[in-house]
Design a protein around this motif. Sequence first.
Motif, PDB file in Angstrom:
ATOM      1  N   THR A 282      47.360  48.120  54.958  1.00 53.39           N
ATOM      2  CA  THR A 282      46.998  47.222  56.054  1.00 53.39           C
ATOM      3  C   THR A 282      45.644  47.639  56.620  1.00 53.39           C
ATOM      4  OG1 THR A 282      48.190  48.595  57.658  1.00 53.39           O
ATOM      5  CG2 THR A 282      49.407  46.766  56.668  1.00 53.39           C
ATOM      6  N   GLY A 283      45.053  46.725  57.395  1.00 55.46           N
ATOM      7  CA  GLY A 283      43.775  47.014  58.034  1.00 55.46           C
ATOM      8  C   GLY A 283      42.637  46.306  57.347  1.00 55.46           C
ATOM      9  N   LEU A 284      41.441  46.861  57.466  1.00 55.48           N
ATOM     10  CA  LEU A 284      40.247  46.283  56.869  1.00 55.48           C
ATOM     11  C   LEU A 284      40.164  46.670  55.397  1.00 55.48           C
ATOM     12  CD1 LEU A 284      37.651  47.013  59.696  1.00 55.48           C
ATOM     13  CD2 LEU A 284      38.970  44.917  59.312  1.00 55.48           C
ATOM     14  N   VAL A 285      39.856  45.696  54.549  1.00 53.95           N
ATOM     15  CA  VAL A 285      39.881  45.957  53.113  1.00 53.95           C
ATOM     16  C   VAL A 285      38.817  46.973  52.703  1.00 53.95           C
ATOM     17  CG1 VAL A 285      38.400  43.970  52.550  1.00 53.95           C
ATOM     18  CG2 VAL A 285      39.961  44.895  50.829  1.00 53.95           C
ATOM     19  N   HIS A 286      37.644  46.900  53.287  1.00 53.64           N
ATOM     20  CA  HIS A 286      36.610  47.866  52.878  1.00 53.64           C
ATOM     21  C   HIS A 286      36.941  49.266  53.384  1.00 53.64           C
ATOM     22  CE1 HIS A 286      34.691  48.048  56.870  1.00 53.64           C
ATOM     23  NE2 HIS A 286      33.922  49.007  56.384  1.00 53.64           N
TER      24      HIS A 286
END
Length: 357
Positions: A282-286
């Motif tokens: 989860t979270g930001l992909v980068h």
Amino acid sequence: MDHQVVVKPSGHVFSVSADESILAAALRQGLNLPYGCRDGVCGSCRGRVLSGEVSHGNASSAVLGESDRLAGFALLCCATARTDLCIETTEVRALADIPVRTLPARVHRLLRVAPEVMIVELRLPSSERLQFLAGQYVDILLKDGKRRSFSLANAPHDDSVLQLHVRRVPGGRFTEHVFNGMRERDLLRLRGPLGSFFLRDDSPRPMLLVAGGTGFAPIKAIVEHALAQRSTRPMDIYWGARQRADLYLLQLAQQWAAEHPWIRFVPVLSESPPAERWTGRTGLVHAAAMHDHPDLSQHQVYVCGAPAMVAAARADFLAHCQLPTDEFFADSFDYAADTQLAIATGPAPEMNGSPHD
């Protein structure tokens, strides 16, 4: 019986079966030989046979005259191999090698793969083909002179139809038409190929591919082209979305990883509701990619998605992960003005170069 074909001056080698053209065999195996129509009409695929014997098939005598044949020339889209061959032809490896063309296209199929994502398949006239590099995009030309840009999601060798991944933009003129008004067999005009976001297949570096939403489209083209080339360069693919339904080709990406040990796939969700019971990242992909790759000094990175994601990935990968500046390639999907935008790392807007609403 298969025959072996050696290409000069590159030295590339591929196999061709008795019932397929030399061009079709080359494209199937990831080699970009020049072509325009695949039907023996335009002459773009003309090459010289240095050794071996070919059958010229349905090559038009108006395009390939008797004197050309005697001099060893053949139209590779029509010619088939009778023996092992050595041929001389250029290979398309740079933007300057491919002409930008304006062509009609008919809507072949519409596939709604997520609540807000439509796969649009376009078919060109039977006498035409669009040559492009994996990752490039086309402009859809609207009647008022404006344009909307979308990445080509199919690999160059798989060009019987052109595949676009269209995300609905609320109130967007074109995407609302795609979802509510477009029908199979509708006629469009497109211009392309465009953009400097494409696979640099001459590099041995491991690849990190980061996609946000429908930024998966050019990443898909790049992966499928690499597989057609039988490349075993390590590929780590990160695909970010808000909810699970937005990972509209999740099974395909999982299949790549299951079938090829050099491919790793990581889906990342940013707004998964509790009801989904998502147990993945989860979270930001980068940020997920950074966590797994603190040192990118030996990598080549491809990023495609929303401008904020692309900008954050570039800044963080270069500042914190030691990624060389010239090994970062990006496509930023914008949604605003009706102008062709550009960023230093490659074409801008959603799908690569101009607005897609």
